[in-house]
Scaffold this active site. Structure first.
Site, PDB file in Angstrom:
ATOM      1  N   ASP A 336       0.791  -1.214   0.105  1.00 64.66           N
ATOM      2  CA  ASP A 336      -0.228   0.064   0.184  1.00 64.66           C
ATOM      3  C   ASP A 336       0.855   1.505  -0.162  1.00 64.66           C
ATOM      4  O   ASP A 336       1.833   1.221   0.554  1.00 64.66           O
ATOM      5  CB  ASP A 336      -0.819  -0.025   1.194  1.00 64.66           C
ATOM      6  CG  ASP A 336      -1.841   1.361   1.429  1.00 64.66           C
ATOM      7  OD1 ASP A 336      -2.564   1.541   0.633  1.00 64.66           O
ATOM      8  OD2 ASP A 336      -1.487   2.086   2.508  1.00 64.66           O
ATOM      9  N   GLU A 390       1.636  -0.348  -5.241  1.00 64.51           N
ATOM     10  CA  GLU A 390       0.226   0.566  -5.433  1.00 64.51           C
ATOM     11  C   GLU A 390       1.080   1.836  -5.794  1.00 64.51           C
ATOM     12  O   GLU A 390       1.264   2.639  -4.565  1.00 64.51           O
ATOM     13  CB  GLU A 390      -0.751   0.748  -4.186  1.00 64.51           C
ATOM     14  CG  GLU A 390      -1.876   1.526  -4.716  1.00 64.51           C
ATOM     15  CD  GLU A 390      -2.493   2.281  -3.206  1.00 64.51           C
ATOM     16  OE1 GLU A 390      -3.519   2.505  -3.383  1.00 64.51           O
ATOM     17  OE2 GLU A 390      -1.741   2.215  -2.480  1.00 64.51           O
TER      18      GLU A 390
END
Length: 669
Positions: A336, A390
């Site tokens: 993330d 990401e």
């Protein structure tokens, strides 16, 4: 004398020549750090075992439990909990010059008090304050139902018996078809779902839908449920909201039995700022795990930013990776906030419209080094593992091997694609859709960097936005999804929903992701219980009854999605080379391309159908339609005849009937 070998990324991407020195320096820095780690610990694998030293462990040779903590700025530490009637002063810990604290509890003395399931904390006295804290490396954290206070919990359960020794994620990761899911919101009930419920009720659905990988969100413990799991407090503790560690292991084991790989969201981009629940200011300083002062605070996320340059922080995070892979048999990670990690400005308010931005003074080279070390560790631990970044910035080399001059991820998220779809649906009429822009958005990516394409993820469905289905059909989804009625808004929505997903799937990447329930057009948005919605679970669940109801049209979208994943699996579409454009007409809204030896034809025209439309093909011969979105089973109007065999003419054209808002796939016979 022969000079140094030019890194492959510089050979493949000539436009990076200007930055060759910086890319080479990045590679050299990794090599130097790797060598230093090997001199210090023997290997990066050994370097990433610090979780076996810190925390609470039983030591057979000493016949007792040892608890260790790194807290260099603290003056005193006291271990306490159920075992000593929560006496904050009876069990002081001893400090060594490195800043490690330790206490030993002999088995004979504590066997009846230091028990499975009992709760513990550590009292930390520093020059700044005296606070009760949760041990940093604790393996389980629970919340008291009455006081809502969090505490560490001893977990000495029986060793889990894994049955997945023959499972390999290799096949899944050739072309990952990822089902992004949140265990807590995966049930239809107004409440929090469990690991066990997910295993028994949701995994079979995912298998049936044709996905080969699940991406588990919100698995690391977080104090606020509404954070979607992105404000992590306890990095080594699987959240107890959903059940026990053994129940999570059972879920993973069952997925492996079904041939489904399991990756998880790993949040190493930041940490919750909470002092009571998290690791912030654990030893009383603001710079133990994080950067001191303003640099250690993420304004956009109201959270803390790791100091990736510190060896202790590197070991903490790398050991966290090893822990999840070994303890829970996790097959890989979706990292993330990689944009936030790589840039000092965290990507906030940035367009990344200039190549210089990838190599300027705003780059955190220490953070990039950490990502390289993390990827090196992951692939050494398990060659058939998967790491996904990401990143919204488009950092060159992000998903290339480190030895190529890259950062080492296997895939990057194609984050521009869902943003493109939302902007298109928000701001353009159907007649205004730009086919050139659509082709560019879905096909423009580096040849040697693999991407995960997706039309929407959890981000697009959060409060303040809507799922694609809801953008397309809005309130009509409440009243007009019955098979027994006709509705023009719904007809348009279903047609475009299928086409958007298929063109994203077949053109946009080398892997594909879908957010739980969106494959059948789950209505509305995602909103977790919070003060602003009176702590309601209404939008933090998945309404499976919609897709299960044979009289509703959600089942048609679900059937299309299954046909799409089946096609992708059978022909290995996403594992094939990039698509080759065969035809593009901006006015007639037609796009055709070849990939995996299949012909994909899309007609986005809102009203006009075309008869005998010529598409020039790379190979002459006869072709048949093997899938089309206009089939009745998929909510279409059955305007195409799949029994017809199409032959190329003397000009190597295939003359096709292309109904409006329809796509079809042809195979050479």
């Amino acid at each position: 004398m022969k000079g140094p070998e030019v890194l492959p990324i510089l050979k493949d991407e000539p436009w990076l020549e200007k930055y060759a020195a910086k890319i080479q320096n990045r590679f050299d820095k990794f090599q130097s750090a790797k060598k230093e780690i090997e001199q210090h610990s023997g290997s990066i694998l050994e370097y990433a075992r610090i979780h076996e030293f810190y925390g609470i462990h039983f030591e057979p040779l000493r016949n007792g439990w040892v608890y260790r903590e790194w807290a260099p700025a603290a003056d005193e530490l006291y271990f306490f909990g159920d075992f000593n009637n929560w006496d904050r002063r009876s069990h002081p810990m001893k400090k060594n010059p490195r800043g490690d604290w330790e206490i030993f509890l002999p088995f004979d003395q504590y066997k009846d008090r230091f028990l499975h399931g009992s709760k513990v904390k550590v009292h930390v006295i520093s020059p700044k304050n005296a606070l009760d804290r949760i041990p940093v490396y604790i393996r389980r954290v629970v919340q008291d139902e009455k006081s809502h206070d969090f505490a560490g919990q001893l977990w000495f359960g029986e060793k889990f018996k894994w049955m997945d020794s023959e499972f390999s994620a290799a096949n899944s990761f050739k072309q990952p078809l990822i089902y992004e899911c949140h265990v807590g919101m995966a049930q239809e009930k107004l409440g929090i779902g469990t690991y066990k419920e997910f295993e028994t009720e949701i995994l079979p659905r995912i298998k049936k839908a044709g996905y080969n990988t699940i991406q588990l969100m919100a698995i690391m413990e977080h104090p606020y449920y509404g954070s979607f799991g992105y404000h992590v407090s306890n990095f080594f503790a699987p959240t107890s909201r959903f059940g026990t560690p053994e129940e999570l292991k059972s879920l993973v084991d069952k997925a492996h039995e079904m041939g489904i790989a399991v990756i998880m969201d790993i949040v190493h981009s930041h940490a919750v700022k909470n002092v009571n629940e998290g690791i912030n200011e654990f030893d009383g300083s603001d710079h133990q795990y994080f950067h001191p002062g303003p640099r250690g605070y993420h304004e956009g996320w109201d959270s803390k930013v790791f100091d990736y340059n510190k060896p202790e922080v590197q070991q903490f995070l790398l050991s966290n990776i090893r822990y999840w892979m070994e303890e829970f048999h996790i097959d890989g990670f979706r990292f993330d906030g990689v944009t936030s990690i790589m840039y000092l400005h965290h990507g906030l308010f940035m367009d990344f419209d200039n190549v210089d931005l990838y190599f300027d003074s705003n780059i955190d080279e220490e953070a990039i080094l950490y990502l390289q070390l993390a990827n090196s560790l992951i692939h050494q631990l398990q060659p058939n593992s998967l790491s996904i970044a990401e990143d919204v910035s488009g950092m060159p080399g992000l998903s290339r091997k480190i030895e190529d001059g890259g950062i080492g991820f296997d895939f990057r998220m194609a984050m521009g694609v869902p943003d493109y779809w939302i902007k298109t649906l928000k701001h353009k009429q159907d007649e205004e859709w730009d086919m050139f822009e659509l082709w560019h958005q879905l096909s423009n990516r580096p040849i040697k960097e693999r991407s995960i394409a997706y039309a929407e993820s959890h981000d697009q469905a959060l409060v303040g936005d809507k799922s694609l289905a809801f953008w397309l059909m809005d309130k009509e989804m409440y009243f007009s999804m019955s098979l027994l009625q006709q509705n023009l808004v719904v007809d348009r929505g279903i047609a475009l929903h299928k086409m958007i997903r298929m063109i994203t799937f077949s053109l946009g990447g080398e892997g594909y992701l879908n957010f739980i329930g969106n494959e059948f057009g789950h209505p509305e948005w995602v909103d977790f219980p919070r003060e602003g919605n009176d702590w309601s679970y209404q939008y933090a669940r998945r309404q499976w009854s919609l897709v299960d109801d044979p009289l509703l049209r959600y089942g048609q979208l679900g059937a299309w999605d299954k046909a799409m994943t089946s096609l992708g699996t059978k022909y290995q579409v996403l594992a094939s080379k990039h698509a080759v454009q065969l035809y593009l007409d901006p006015n007639k809204k037609i796009i055709a391309y070849e990939r995996a030896n299949l012909i994909f034809v899309f007609s986005f025209h809102p009203t006009e159908s075309f008869f005998g439309f010529p598409i020039h093909l790379p190979s002459p011969g006869s072709y048949k339609i093997i899938l089309d979105s206009d089939e009745k089973a998929f909510g279409g109007f059955e305007r195409l005849d799949k029994s017809v065999e199409y032959f190329t003419d003397k000009d190597q054209n295939l003359l096709l009937y292309l109904p409006n808002r329809t796509m079809l796939v042809l195979e050479r016979q």
